[in-house]
Motif scaffolding. Structure first.
Motif, PDB file in Angstrom:
ATOM      1  N   SER A  49     -10.744   4.450  -0.937  1.00 16.68           N
ATOM      2  CA  SER A  49     -11.117   3.852  -2.213  1.00 16.68           C
ATOM      3  C   SER A  49     -12.477   4.291  -2.728  1.00 16.68           C
ATOM      4  O   SER A  49     -12.761   4.166  -3.910  1.00 16.68           O
ATOM      5  N   GLY A  87       0.816  -1.211   0.000  1.00 23.60           N
ATOM      6  CA  GLY A  87       0.000   0.000   0.000  1.00 23.60           C
ATOM      7  C   GLY A  87       0.849   1.260   0.000  1.00 23.60           C
ATOM      8  O   GLY A  87       2.083   1.218   0.000  1.00 23.60           O
ATOM      9  N   ASN A 134      -9.039  -0.276   2.249  1.00 22.15           N
ATOM     10  CA  ASN A 134      -8.557   1.016   1.775  1.00 22.15           C
ATOM     11  C   ASN A 134      -9.587   2.087   2.153  1.00 22.15           C
ATOM     12  O   ASN A 134     -10.701   2.088   1.642  1.00 22.15           O
TER      13      ASN A 134
END
Length: 92
Positions: free
Chosen positions: A78, A12, A75
């Motif tokens: 996102s 990430g 996430n």
């Protein structure tokens, strides 16, 4: 002898930068990823890889680690934060 750091979520945004900085400082870095092969292709200087579905490899990396940094999870950027996304974040 360098310290062994185990990172989950190393592919990430934060994790990939952390891997780079730890390598620059001389640490030994290992990674747990959803796809060990993908992580090994994407990250430079990582000494150990395990995918989340390989329990024995994960245990081996944990036993060798001096420190563990857990960054994996949903996430948060996102998509918009609707109730389902907030629950996924919470569950992760």
């Amino acid at each position: 002898m360098s310290k062994n750091i185990l990172i989950s979520g190393a592919t990430g945004m934060v994790g990939s930068r952390l891997v780079t900085k730890l390598n620059e400082k001389g640490f030994s870095v290992s990674v747990i990823s959803r796809s060990g092969k993908s992580a090994s292709d994407d990250l430079q200087g990582v000494e150990g890889f395990a995918s989340w579905d390989d329990e024995n490899a994960i245990i081996d990396l944990i036993e060798k680690a001096d420190s563990i940094v857990h960054l994996s999870g949903e996430n948060v950027m996102s998509q918009r934060w609707n109730e389902e996304h907030k629950q996924n974040i919470y569950n992760s």
